[in-house]
Design an enzyme around this catalytic site. Structure first.
Site, PDB file in Angstrom:
ATOM      1  N   SER A   1      -7.407 -42.427  19.108  1.00 24.95           N
ATOM      2  CA  SER A   1      -6.797 -43.757  19.135  1.00 24.95           C
ATOM      3  C   SER A   1      -7.823 -44.795  18.695  1.00 24.95           C
ATOM      4  O   SER A   1      -9.010 -44.679  19.003  1.00 24.95           O
ATOM      5  CB  SER A   1      -6.311 -44.082  20.551  1.00 24.95           C
ATOM      6  OG  SER A   1      -6.030 -45.462  20.690  1.00 24.95           O
TER       7      SER A   1
ATOM      8  N   LYS B   1      -8.365 -40.858  24.067  1.00 24.72           N
ATOM      9  CA  LYS B   1      -7.165 -40.187  23.586  1.00 24.72           C
ATOM     10  C   LYS B   1      -7.482 -39.023  22.631  1.00 24.72           C
ATOM     11  O   LYS B   1      -8.395 -39.080  21.824  1.00 24.72           O
ATOM     12  CB  LYS B   1      -6.254 -41.180  22.847  1.00 24.72           C
ATOM     13  CG  LYS B   1      -5.621 -42.221  23.728  1.00 24.72           C
ATOM     14  CD  LYS B   1      -4.682 -41.629  24.766  1.00 24.72           C
ATOM     15  CE  LYS B   1      -3.441 -41.021  24.165  1.00 24.72           C
ATOM     16  NZ  LYS B   1      -2.559 -42.040  23.526  1.00 24.72           N
TER      17      LYS B   1
END
Length: 468
Positions: free
Chosen positions: A280, A286
């Site tokens: 991300s 992420k």
């Protein structure tokens, strides 16, 4: 007055408008059919020898020029110009530049109508095998993962609710069965598509190319199309090809959706290799399964192009119409999509790691062994409808106590129903539940190994076709 395209316009008093030229000119990616057009031109040259239009010496010269143009096109040394309306215009221009009037002789006895139908059909028959090769690579990745997880116990789901324990290999191989059918569908499509449109000319057949059965064999077909109008006007072979690619897309999307679930932190069954995941731009922690997400999205394109061709076909008279040019856009979109998606999915599946312990720990959550109790009662002569009721009562008892089935004592069992004895507890393990399903298509390890063996044999048969 010659048109901008060069293949028509003699009966017109003025050149086509720029708007017409812009609308009529084939998109750039349509020119990828040049190899097929050159290949069929060589077969047509030999047909013109049989018709007495070309001498054997002229045919040799034409074939050599066609081969030279093919090599030059592959190297990027010849390319269409704005005046080339389509691939046929482009290649006739190049051939006439090299051979002069001899290059113009090749147009005798054929039309862009049968050329266009033939070029795409040849292209799809070649690409069908390329799609199968890529799909077989994904199958190999699934089989490799399955071979390593025959004895890995996993939760099985229906309605996305815990159902029964299964071998994780069995779950993986469920996807492999769908892909195997996809390849068989492609092989079956190829059998029906193995008829050549050449010799149909515009629609009535050719008065010059009278032996299309010979050029058909030269191009790898089983024979010529039976009806010249059907040869140039039919595109059901394109629609059928697109159905197969759409079905592949749907099957890929279903696998992708399962990878989403397996990879979620809530499930955490699998971990994706860093090379096949993304991050991300704002959340540093992420790790996203973007390949699966993109695959699920691209499946919509594969469905859409099938729908587009069916809509284009439904309302046109049965002969050649320019509407049929939509077949190439749809086919190329489908092929280009699978060319990107399949290798990415293959790499993701091949490199993912599986958490065996977590799978086993979740395998009995949600009372997934309840069916074992009902089966045990049924084997002791109790009607299954009654056994179902007894087991349901046992599950309610566990929910009230906040325990699992395997936590029950003999006294607990008897309190629900005296026919429930301590012997049933030996059946309340995920290993026993999986092993009990030892039929031909069951999830028992021995059955799964047999499934892998039969699948590998199927893949070998399909690989032989794809490499032909």
């Amino acid at each position: 007055m010659k048109s901008a395209g060069g293949l028509w316009g003699a009966r017109f008093s003025k050149a086509p408008s720029q708007a017409l030229v812009d609308l009529s000119r084939a998109p750039a990616n349509y020119f990828r059919l040049a190899p097929e057009d050159l290949q069929s031109s060589a077969a047509h040259a030999r047909e013109l020898v049989r018709a007495g239009i070309l001498t054997a010496e002229e045919c040799t010269i034409v074939e050599a020029a066609l081969a030279d143009v093919a090599a030059a096109f592959a190297r990027g040394e010849v390319a269409p110009i704005p005046a080339d309306e389509d691939v046929h215009t482009f290649l006739e221009r190049v051939l006439k530049d090299r051979l002069g009037p001899l290059g113009g002789k090749l147009r005798a006895g054929r039309s862009r109508n049968d050329q266009a139908a033939n070029d795409l059909k040849l292209h799809l028959r070649t690409k069908a095998r390329a799609v199968a090769v890529d799909l077989l690579a994904l199958q190999d990745a699934i089989v490799a993962q399955a071979e390593g997880h025959v004895d890995t116990i996993a939760p099985g789901f229906t309605h996305l609710q815990p159902a029964q324990p299964v071998s994780f290999a069995h779950q993986l191989l469920a996807h492999a069965q769908g892909f195997a059918r996809d390849i068989d569908r492609m092989m079956d499509w190829d059998r029906r598509a193995a008829l050549s449109p050449l010799g149909a000319a515009a629609l009535a057949g050719s008065a010059i190319a009278l032996h299309p059965e010979l050029s058909a064999v030269e191009l790898g077909y089983d024979g010529p199309c039976e009806n010249s109008i059907d040869a140039v006007g039919a595109r059901d072979h394109v629609a059928e090809f697109l159905f197969v690619t759409a079905m592949i897309g749907v099957n890929l999307s279903r696998l992708a959706e399962e990878v989403f679930i397996w990879n979620s932190k809530q499930f955490a069954w699998v971990d994706l290799d860093d090379g096949y995941a993304t991050g991300s731009s704002i959340m540093p922690q992420k790790k996203n399964p973007d390949i699966a997400e993109l695959t699920r999205g691209r499946a919509s394109r594969l469905i859409a192009v099938l729908q587009g061709v069916l809509i284009a076909l439904k309302g046109i008279p049965f002969a050649y119409n320019r509407d049929l040019a939509e077949d190439k856009w749809a086919a190329f979109e489908a092929l280009d999509t699978l060319e990107l998606v399949l290798p990415a999915m293959t790499g993701m599946i091949a490199t993912m790691t599986v958490d065996r312990d977590r799978l086993k720990a979740q395998a009995t959550l949600g009372f997934t062994l309840a069916t074992e109790v009902a089966d045990w009662l049924s084997r002791r002569g109790i009607p299954f409808s009654e056994a179902h009721e007894i087991t349901g009562a046992l599950v309610r008892h566990c929910e009230a106590r906040g325990c699992g089935l395997s936590d029950l004592s003999a006294a607990d069992l008897a309190a629900v129903d005296p026919r429930l004895t301590a012997d049933v507890l030996t059946r309340l393990t995920p290993e026993a539940a999986v092993a009990a399903r030892s039929g031909h298509n069951g999830t028992a390890p021995a059955s799964v190994r047999g499934q892998i063996e039969r699948l590998v044999a199927t893949l070998a048969r399909q690989r032989a076709w794809a490499s032909a």
